[in-house]
Design a protein around this motif. Structure first.
Motif, PDB file in Angstrom:
ATOM      1  N   LEU A 148      54.570  15.748 -12.128  1.00 14.67           N
ATOM      2  CA  LEU A 148      53.517  14.865 -12.639  1.00 14.67           C
ATOM      3  C   LEU A 148      53.379  13.604 -11.788  1.00 14.67           C
ATOM      4  N   ALA A 149      54.492  13.100 -11.275  1.00 13.04           N
ATOM      5  CA  ALA A 149      54.426  11.929 -10.402  1.00 13.04           C
ATOM      6  C   ALA A 149      53.696  12.262  -9.100  1.00 13.04           C
ATOM      7  N   ALA A 150      53.930  13.447  -8.557  1.00 15.08           N
ATOM      8  CA  ALA A 150      53.234  13.852  -7.336  1.00 15.08           C
ATOM      9  C   ALA A 150      51.734  13.999  -7.583  1.00 15.08           C
ATOM     10  N   VAL A 151      51.363  14.588  -8.727  1.00 14.33           N
ATOM     11  CA  VAL A 151      49.941  14.708  -9.063  1.00 14.33           C
ATOM     12  C   VAL A 151      49.333  13.328  -9.291  1.00 14.33           C
ATOM     13  N   PHE A 152      50.097  12.431  -9.923  1.00 17.37           N
ATOM     14  CA  PHE A 152      49.623  11.065 -10.151  1.00 17.37           C
ATOM     15  C   PHE A 152      49.348  10.350  -8.827  1.00 17.37           C
TER      16      PHE A 152
END
Length: 112
Positions: A66-70
């Motif tokens: 999720l951090a990478a997508v964010f």
């Protein structure tokens, strides 16, 4: 396209906040090892849904994804927010030139 990426960005950020709040710190593991919260001598972490270490790795992987997508949506939104030379820079440039009205001192009300 901008609205779709912004919607995904907001949803991912809320999910990331939720995952971070669900996770517990490393200090909580030390307390559970001494019987601090699980009832038995070994704590309650060993009988969890994901196994003894499985929940931490699952939540860590999920939050990393999720951090990478964010970050990807953040960079994409930053790219889309850059001003293009062919676009108008301000609202005054898009307004027609003949519709402005100017007031002269004779049009202003008198002061008492």
């Amino acid at each position: 396209m901008h609205a779709i990426i912004l919607t995904v960005h907001i949803i991912v950020s809320l999910m990331l906040i939720g995952l971070v709040l669900i996770q517990h710190g490393k200090g909580a593991d030390a307390g559970a090892a001494f019987g601090g919260g699980g009832g038995g001598a070994g704590g309650g972490a060993s009988g969890s849904l994901f196994g003894s270490r499985g929940s931490a790795s699952f939540l860590s992987r999920s939050s990393a994804i999720l951090a990478a997508v964010f970050f990807a949506t953040s960079l994409t939104l930053a790219y889309f927010s850059v001003d293009r030379p062919d676009q108008a820079q301000s609202v005054t440039e898009t307004a027609p030139a003949g519709q402005t009205t100017e007031q002269t001192p004779a049009d202003l009300p008198e002061m008492p």
